[in-house]
Design a protein around this motif. Structure first.
Motif, PDB file in Angstrom:
ATOM      1  N   VAL A   1       0.830  -1.263   0.013  1.00 25.68           N
ATOM      2  CA  VAL A   1      -0.143  -0.562   0.094  1.00 25.68           C
ATOM      3  C   VAL A   1       1.287   1.187  -0.149  1.00 25.68           C
ATOM      4  O   VAL A   1       1.933   0.894   0.593  1.00 25.68           O
ATOM      5  N   GLY A   2       0.116   2.403  -0.673  1.00 30.07           N
ATOM      6  CA  GLY A   2       1.529   3.442  -0.724  1.00 30.07           C
ATOM      7  C   GLY A   2       1.453   4.653   0.876  1.00 30.07           C
ATOM      8  O   GLY A   2       1.740   4.734   1.037  1.00 30.07           O
ATOM      9  N   CYS A   3       0.111   4.200   0.864  1.00 30.48           N
ATOM     10  CA  CYS A   3       0.281   5.422   2.102  1.00 30.48           C
ATOM     11  C   CYS A   3      -0.714   5.317   2.507  1.00 30.48           C
ATOM     12  O   CYS A   3      -2.056   4.406   2.538  1.00 30.48           O
ATOM     13  N   PRO A   4      -0.996   5.418   4.593  1.00 30.08           N
ATOM     14  CA  PRO A   4      -2.701   5.327   5.705  1.00 30.08           C
ATOM     15  C   PRO A   4      -3.705   5.349   4.244  1.00 30.08           C
ATOM     16  O   PRO A   4      -4.357   5.003   4.942  1.00 30.08           O
TER      17      PRO A   4
ATOM     18  N   TYR B   1      -5.711   3.693   2.450  1.00 29.45           N
ATOM     19  CA  TYR B   1      -6.717   2.538   2.916  1.00 29.45           C
ATOM     20  C   TYR B   1      -8.759   3.085   2.815  1.00 29.45           C
ATOM     21  O   TYR B   1      -9.505   2.234   2.533  1.00 29.45           O
ATOM     22  N   GLU B   2      -8.574   4.286   2.776  1.00 31.63           N
ATOM     23  CA  GLU B   2      -9.765   5.020   2.465  1.00 31.63           C
ATOM     24  C   GLU B   2     -10.182   5.188   1.384  1.00 31.63           C
ATOM     25  O   GLU B   2     -10.988   4.882   0.796  1.00 31.63           O
TER      26      GLU B   2
ATOM     27  N   ALA C   1     -10.697   1.941  -0.033  1.00 32.95           N
ATOM     28  CA  ALA C   1     -11.642   0.755   0.870  1.00 32.95           C
ATOM     29  C   ALA C   1     -12.542  -0.156   0.319  1.00 32.95           C
ATOM     30  O   ALA C   1     -12.243  -0.891   0.749  1.00 32.95           O
TER      31      ALA C   1
ATOM     32  N   PHE D   1     -10.518  -2.855  -1.126  1.00 36.34           N
ATOM     33  CA  PHE D   1      -9.240  -3.652   0.068  1.00 36.34           C
ATOM     34  C   PHE D   1     -10.101  -4.220   0.575  1.00 36.34           C
ATOM     35  O   PHE D   1      -9.663  -5.836   0.732  1.00 36.34           O
TER      36      PHE D   1
END
Lengths: 361, 174
Positions: B91-94, B97-98, B101, B104
């Motif tokens: 994953v690229g960055c936190p 995940y949003e 969403a 994932f």
């Protein structure tokens, strides 16, 4: 029998509390990331390096690292990196990285924090198998101290956010090394591994992810990190490990039941004699023979008993990174095998294996 | 109007057909692209033409316009595309995940034995999620209490009930 004069004290990964020496090298690892920053694999090199420097400072300021050591991968020799990996302080992934990646190691080597591995931070605590709660408490304290310094990437829905979706949630991994000569020699490893995998546990080699299975040792770790609280993951893991240890004990007892003791004892004698008298010794071979020596101790053969003998301290003598570090640089494979054989011969000399008294039937 | 299958810029004007080796190919192309394909075949650049044709037919089969859009969808924070994730599996960055969403979610469920929600049962909580208004905290605790009771995790439920009771001006029994 006198104790061989070997370097004390043993590093944390080699400390056993179990007299049968089946489970050892227990580890709790937490994957953590800094909020608002790209994960190391995707970040631009400058961003990664800048964040790495900031983290080096923050981590180094924690009281647990007073007297500890910082190893920056870009400035650490390949020998030193292998050595760190063999002591279970860093992963193969960190060892392969360069600029911006580093590890802080506590003075007693029980705690290490990898910086810019797959995640920004990998907090890790090492200890003997069985003391899971103590291990978890130490990891939790480290995590808490860290969270005061750094805003973690966290979502209420997915918990701690990590570079790989397989680690989200708790970011919590617990692992243990188990020495299973009984199950290996009884050809029962395949179904055991299958059963573990069905229960969502990973089974890996001696040095963790991507490493080979040598010396009848495997590492077991949880794979599920989301939807379960850490305490529940630990409880299940503990149950699984206890079951594996039970299976291993039964497998060893079956050697006697099935009248196969002579075969195993023959193997063990060959191993003892090989270790005590060989000129060239490869890594895999050495760990195989050490495994049978440990098994001999379990059965009380060759005057070995379950207490006292420093067989654990033989492990560092066979690891390539350890040998090279002792030597002071990289060595060719042939010289490595020679140095390994010599170190083991010297260490075993006081045990007198070349003149083993053969058992009477 | 249909767009040209090669350049995807101009409208398709020609139904272009060719036989390469044993196979027949057909595409809707604009004039310019049709002319280029003609030249490629005519010049004996068969392998080039073949490669393009193969690409197109494979794409037509598997990748619909929808999955194309999905692949080039981008995280607003770090600009990672879904396609990049497909390649690196990292994953690229936190914020990804949003941003991704719903993409994932099936992966996460499949790996974590059906779970897609974090269960908090720790003394330590992430610093950023700690400061909340009492109302929000109460709400969150209540929903966790409900979940715990439904899942028959009574120990956790009891702990949550006590935690709720400690909040100012709240009754755990309402």
């Amino acid at each position: 029998m006198s104790k061989a004069p070997l370097e004390p004290p043993l590093p944390p990964w080699l400390r056993w509390v179990d007299p049968d020496r089946i489970g050892f090298c227990a580890r709790v690892r937490l994957a953590r990331n800094v909020a608002g920053h790209a994960f190391p694999g995707w970040a631009e090199p400058e961003e990664r390096a800048a964040l790495g420097r900031m983290l080096e400072e923050k981590v180094g300021a924690l009281s647990v690292f007073r007297g500890g050591t910082l190893y920056r991968m870009a400035e650490t020799s390949p020998v030193e990196r292998r050595w760190l990996q063999e002591r279970h302080l860093i992963s193969a992934e960190l060892a392969a990285r360069g600029e911006g990646s580093a590890v802080w190691v506590s003075a007693d080597e029980t705690v290490s924090v990898m910086i810019n591995e797959e995640d920004h931070l990998r907090l890790q605590v090492l200890g003997p198998a069985g003391q899971w709660e103590t291990l978890w408490a130490a990891a939790e304290a480290l995590d808490q101290a860290m969270s005061h310094e750094i805003p973690y990437a966290f979502s209420d829905r997915l918990g701690f956010l990590t570079a790989c979706p397989t680690n989200v949630g708790t970011g919590f991994r617990i692992s243990v090394l188990v020495h299973l000569p009984g199950l290996f020699l009884q050809q029962e490893m395949r179904p055991t591994v299958k059963a573990l995998e069905r229960l969502h546990y990973a089974v890996r080699g001696f040095l963790g992810e991507g490493s080979e299975v040598v010396g009848h040792m495997v590492q077991i770790s949880n794979q599920i990190t989301l939807g379960r609280a850490e305490a529940d993951i630990i409880r299940d893991f503990e149950g699984v490990v206890q079951e594996i240890i039970r299976q291993e004990r039964w497998a060893r007892e079956r050697f006697q039941d099935r009248g196969e003791e002579l075969k195993v004892r023959d193997l063990a004698i060959r191993s003892a004699v090989t270790l005590a008298s060989t000129l060239l010794l490869s890594f895999e071979e050495a760990l195989f023979h050490l495994s049978l020596l440990q098994l001999s101790r379990f059965f009380g053969w060759f005057g070995l008993s379950q207490q006292g003998e420093p067989l654990e301290s033989l492990y560092p003598l066979v690891l390539p990174g350890h040998l090279e570090r002792e030597f002071g640089g990289e060595i060719t494979p042939e010289h490595l095998d020679e140095a390994r054989a010599l170190a083991i011969r010297q260490a075993l000399a006081p045990l007198g294996f070349v003149n083993i008294e053969f058992p009477r039937r | 109007m249909k767009e040209c299958q090669l350049c995807r810029k101009h409208p398709a004007a020609v139904h272009w057909k060719a036989r390469v080796g044993e196979k027949n190919f057909a595409m809707d192309l604009c004039h310019a692209c049709a002319a280029q394909m003609d030249t490629a075949l005519g010049d004996g650049l068969r392998t080039v033409a073949e490669a393009i044709l193969k690409d197109l037919s494979a794409e037509a089969k598997s990748a619909t316009a929808d999955s194309d859009r999905k692949d080039s969808q981008e995280c607003p924070a770090c600009h990672m595309r879904w396609r990049d994730y497909g390649q690196s599996r990292r994953v690229g960055c936190p914020a990804c995940y949003e941003a991704f969403a719903e993409l994932f979610d099936p992966f996460i469920r499949a790996w974590h034995k059906g779970a897609n929600r974090h269960i908090v049962n720790r003394r330590v909580r992430a610093a950023e999620s700690a400061p909340r208004s009492n109302g929000e905290r109460e709400e969150a605790l209540r929903s966790r209490l409900r979940e715990a009771i439904e899942a028959e995790r009574y120990e956790e439920a009891a702990r949550l009930r006590d935690e709720l009771a400690r909040l100012p001006s709240s009754s755990p029994l309402t």
